[in-house]
Scaffold this motif. Structure first.
Motif, mmCIF file in Angstrom:
data_model
loop_
_atom_site.group_PDB
_atom_site.id
_atom_site.type_symbol
_atom_site.label_atom_id
_atom_site.label_comp_id
_atom_site.label_asym_id
_atom_site.label_seq_id
_atom_site.Cartn_x
_atom_site.Cartn_y
_atom_site.Cartn_z
ATOM 1 N N MET A 118 37.152 39.368 41.318
ATOM 2 C CA MET A 118 38.489 40.234 41.605
ATOM 3 C C MET A 118 39.744 40.194 41.273
ATOM 4 S SD MET A 118 36.470 42.729 42.965
ATOM 5 C CE MET A 118 37.605 43.897 43.568
ATOM 6 N N CYS A 119 40.247 38.909 41.118
ATOM 7 C CA CYS A 119 41.431 38.425 40.501
ATOM 8 C C CYS A 119 41.529 39.060 39.293
ATOM 9 C CB CYS A 119 41.616 36.857 40.419
ATOM 10 S SG CYS A 119 41.414 35.945 42.025
ATOM 11 N N GLY A 151 39.890 43.566 39.979
ATOM 12 C CA GLY A 151 40.261 44.299 41.170
ATOM 13 C C GLY A 151 41.325 45.387 40.807
ATOM 14 N N ARG A 184 42.952 46.792 43.662
ATOM 15 C CA ARG A 184 43.446 46.972 44.904
ATOM 16 C C ARG A 184 44.011 45.407 45.080
ATOM 17 N NH1 ARG A 184 39.812 48.464 49.250
ATOM 18 N NH2 ARG A 184 41.371 48.303 50.354
ATOM 19 N N GLN A 185 44.711 45.058 44.129
ATOM 20 C CA GLN A 185 45.257 43.566 44.180
ATOM 21 C C GLN A 185 46.528 43.508 45.030
ATOM 22 O OE1 GLN A 185 43.466 40.419 43.126
ATOM 23 N NE2 GLN A 185 42.154 41.899 43.896
ATOM 24 N N GLN A 210 36.923 37.538 55.318
ATOM 25 C CA GLN A 210 37.537 38.014 54.056
ATOM 26 C C GLN A 210 36.987 38.485 52.769
ATOM 27 O OE1 GLN A 210 38.980 34.040 52.772
ATOM 28 N NE2 GLN A 210 36.938 33.207 52.210
ATOM 29 N N SER A 261 44.953 42.676 48.546
ATOM 30 C CA SER A 261 43.935 41.775 48.677
ATOM 31 C C SER A 261 44.709 40.448 49.221
ATOM 32 C CB SER A 261 43.693 41.610 47.230
ATOM 33 O OG SER A 261 44.814 40.955 46.385
ATOM 34 N N THR A 262 44.100 39.478 49.375
ATOM 35 C CA THR A 262 44.541 37.986 49.618
ATOM 36 C C THR A 262 45.415 37.660 48.050
ATOM 37 O OG1 THR A 262 42.698 36.942 48.672
ATOM 38 C CG2 THR A 262 42.936 37.291 51.107
ATOM 39 N N CYS A 269 41.222 36.413 45.645
ATOM 40 C CA CYS A 269 41.792 37.969 45.637
ATOM 41 C C CYS A 269 40.826 38.886 46.164
ATOM 42 C CB CYS A 269 42.298 38.055 44.327
ATOM 43 S SG CYS A 269 42.926 36.802 43.350
ATOM 44 N N TRP A 270 40.273 38.527 47.518
ATOM 45 C CA TRP A 270 39.475 39.524 48.124
ATOM 46 C C TRP A 270 40.377 40.936 48.481
ATOM 47 C CZ3 TRP A 270 39.140 34.272 49.520
ATOM 48 C CH2 TRP A 270 38.008 33.550 48.872
ATOM 49 N N GLU A 271 39.764 41.898 48.175
ATOM 50 C CA GLU A 271 40.485 43.349 48.359
ATOM 51 C C GLU A 271 40.085 43.961 49.712
ATOM 52 O OE1 GLU A 271 39.451 45.818 45.058
ATOM 53 O OE2 GLU A 271 40.983 44.772 43.903
ATOM 54 N N THR A 272 40.321 43.172 50.772
ATOM 55 C CA THR A 272 39.724 43.352 52.309
ATOM 56 C C THR A 272 41.113 43.165 53.038
ATOM 57 O OG1 THR A 272 39.399 41.009 52.465
ATOM 58 C CG2 THR A 272 37.522 42.374 51.862
#
Length: 333
Positions: free
Chosen positions: A47-48, A51, A53-54, A161, A224-225, A230-233
């Motif tokens: 996702m990094c 993604g 929604r970063q 996460q 994201s984190t 880089c989780w989009e949560t």
């Protein structure tokens, strides 16, 4: 021959296990292990790179959407204890897992209660850089990020996460100046105890709610984190005022190193991920610009008129300047 093949296969398997176990240590903020390569180092961090929604992002004040239904943010008043650690990538404070009194975060844009878990320190080696989030392309000397996980739906941060609405990120911009945050000194006074990678120091009875700036104005968006994977949560909340540290405290922070005492490598600072594209996401705010005495267009987007998220651009008044010391986003005459 068969014995040699088995030996090579065994060594190869051990090597792969070593690589997998050290992924957390490989990533950095520059070079071939920097942000542009995080998604390639570990497939679980894809996702990094892929993604949409970063985080972090640059917040454009003239595209904020006023949401009158955003509530005040609530922090439990409990004090927390934990460990401050130099990970080699960042300075991180993690709360004690077995603490009797955990700090819950609720209200604001949050639909659930979130349990505070950790603090990340991002800062620059010079005053003109350091924060991950930007306000109208303005970068602050540092940014302190408080992370919590959704305790109503998930058991811990490791689970949350990866899940929807799993994480909250509270962003506190850091400015050098007075008055400094007295409660933050519980952490800043320990900077010289964690100079090198792997070093840690216990922090006792930290009044987390007292670290927050004296405001209930904030910006919020879905992201994201900002560290792997880089989780989009994450639901991000960026307070509209910074907190302050002294020049001496920032100097001590900039003395932290990425490596061990034997091989200190480079300074730990400049540990900010570059801003990411918004991709049509909306940044909402509870700042009612019309009540601030600011001349804005009657077409200024808000959720009184718009019952859905929009990102209509406001015509910018070139006589308006943006305060970047005491207020992050609020335009003033």
């Amino acid at each position: 021959m068969l014995q040699c093949s088995l030996l090579i296969l065994t060594v190869l398997c051990v090597s792969i296990q070593d690589i997998s176990g050290s992924w957390e240590e490989w990533w950095t903020y520059d070079g071939i292990s920097g942000p542009g390569f995080w998604g390639l180092i570990n497939p679980q961090w894809s996702m990094c790179n892929k993604g949409r929604r970063q985080s972090p992002v640059n917040v454009e004040p003239d595209k904020l959407l006023f949401d009158p239904w955003l509530r005040e943010i609530q922090f439990d008043k409990h004090k927390v204890s934990g460990v401050l650690q130099n990970t080699g990538q960042s300075l991180v404070f993690r709360v004690e897992k077995d603490s009797k009194h955990q700090v819950n975060i609720s209200g604001g844009p949050l639909s659930y209660r979130y349990q505070f878990e950790e603090i990340y320190f991002h800062y620059g080696m010079e005053d003109n850089r350091g924060s991950e989030h930007q306000i109208d392309h303005h970068t602050f000397p540092g940014e302190i990020q408080l992370y919590g996980f959704n305790k109503e739906l998930y058991h811990n941060m490791s689970e949350a996460q990866h899940k929807s609405q799993g994480v909250v990120g509270i962003s506190l911009m850091v400015q050098i100046g007075e008055p400094t945050n007295k409660e933050l000194r519980l952490i800043t006074s320990a900077f010289n105890k964690v100079t090198y990678r792997g070093s840690s120091y216990p922090i006792k009875h930290l009044p987390l709610s007292s670290l927050l700036p004296n405001t209930q104005q904030y910006l919020t968006y879905e992201g994201s984190t900002t560290h792997p994977g880089c989780w989009e949560t994450a639901v991000w909340i960026i307070f509209n005022k910074p907190i302050y540290i002294s020049k001496q405290e920032m100097y001590a922070l900039r003395r932290l190193m990425q490596g061990s005492q034997l091989t200190p490598k480079a300074p730990l600072g400049n540990n900010a991920r570059p801003v990411q594209p918004l991709h049509h996401r909306t940044v909402r705010t509870n700042i009612n610009f019309n009540k601030q005495g600011v001349q804005v267009s009657s077409n200024c987007p808000d959720m009184y008129r718009n019952m859905h998220y929009t990102a209509t651009q406001w015509p910018r008044d070139h006589n308006i300047r943006y305060r970047n010391i005491d207020d992050l986003a609020l335009p003033i005459n």
